[in-house]
Design a protein around this motif. Structure first.
Motif, short mmCIF file in Angstrom:
data_model
loop_
_atom_site.label_atom_id
_atom_site.label_comp_id
_atom_site.label_asym_id
_atom_site.label_seq_id
_atom_site.Cartn_x
_atom_site.Cartn_y
_atom_site.Cartn_z
N MET A 15 -3.15 -36.82 62.08
CA MET A 15 -4.60 -36.71 62.06
C MET A 15 -5.16 -37.89 61.28
N THR A 16 -6.28 -38.40 61.75
CA THR A 16 -6.97 -39.49 61.08
C THR A 16 -8.40 -39.09 60.80
N ALA A 17 -8.86 -39.41 59.61
CA ALA A 17 -10.26 -39.20 59.23
C ALA A 17 -10.76 -40.50 58.62
N SER A 18 -12.06 -40.73 58.72
CA SER A 18 -12.66 -41.95 58.18
C SER A 18 -13.73 -41.58 57.16
N LEU A 19 -13.80 -42.39 56.11
CA LEU A 19 -14.86 -42.25 55.12
C LEU A 19 -15.71 -43.50 55.16
N GLY A 20 -17.01 -43.32 55.04
CA GLY A 20 -17.93 -44.45 55.04
C GLY A 20 -19.02 -44.24 54.01
N GLY A 21 -19.69 -45.31 53.66
CA GLY A 21 -20.78 -45.22 52.70
C GLY A 21 -20.26 -45.21 51.28
N GLU A 22 -20.86 -44.40 50.45
CA GLU A 22 -20.52 -44.35 49.03
C GLU A 22 -19.65 -43.14 48.72
N LEU A 23 -18.60 -43.38 47.95
CA LEU A 23 -17.73 -42.30 47.48
C LEU A 23 -17.87 -42.27 45.97
N ASP A 24 -18.73 -41.36 45.51
CA ASP A 24 -19.05 -41.29 44.09
C ASP A 24 -19.05 -39.83 43.63
N PHE A 25 -19.57 -39.60 42.44
CA PHE A 25 -19.57 -38.27 41.84
C PHE A 25 -20.19 -37.22 42.78
N HIS A 26 -21.31 -37.54 43.38
CA HIS A 26 -22.02 -36.58 44.22
C HIS A 26 -21.34 -36.38 45.58
N THR A 27 -20.98 -37.47 46.23
CA THR A 27 -20.37 -37.33 47.55
C THR A 27 -18.96 -36.77 47.47
N SER A 28 -18.24 -37.04 46.38
CA SER A 28 -16.89 -36.48 46.22
C SER A 28 -16.92 -34.96 46.22
N LYS A 29 -17.92 -34.40 45.57
CA LYS A 29 -18.06 -32.94 45.56
C LYS A 29 -18.29 -32.39 46.97
#
Length: 91
Positions: A1-15
């Motif tokens: 399985m493959t997933a993609s992350l884009g944009g900002e990975l920070d305190f808020h988005t990590s949650k």
């Protein structure tokens, strides 16, 4: 399985992303590839999430591979020592 992350990975988005990544780790079988090429920012919370995803995968018997790791993510990983776990090939 493959997933993609884009944009900002920070305190808020990590949650927000964390539960979904844990679900992927459980259901992805033997291999889970996480494409990070779309990330434009990643702080220590994001790197912590990647480490936790690695742990979740290991607990499920899944191998996590990070693909397309941008320099803006690889450098903080190196500074924090997370590259030894998350990028074992020394990328």
């Amino acid at each position: 399985m493959t997933a993609s992350l884009g944009g900002e990975l920070d305190f808020h988005t990590s949650k927000q992303i964390g539960p979904r990544l844990m679900q992927f780790a459980r259901s992805s079988g033997r291999e889970f590839t996480l494409d990070l090429s779309g990330l434009t920012f990643c702080d220590s919370s994001g790197i912590d999430l990647l480490l936790r995803t690695h742990q979740w995968c290991a607990a499920c018997g899944t191998r996590l591979t990070l693909a397309g790791v941008p320099r803006l993510v690889a450098e903080p990983m190196r500074v924090l020592g997370a590259d030894r776990v998350l990028l074992p090939s020394g990328r």
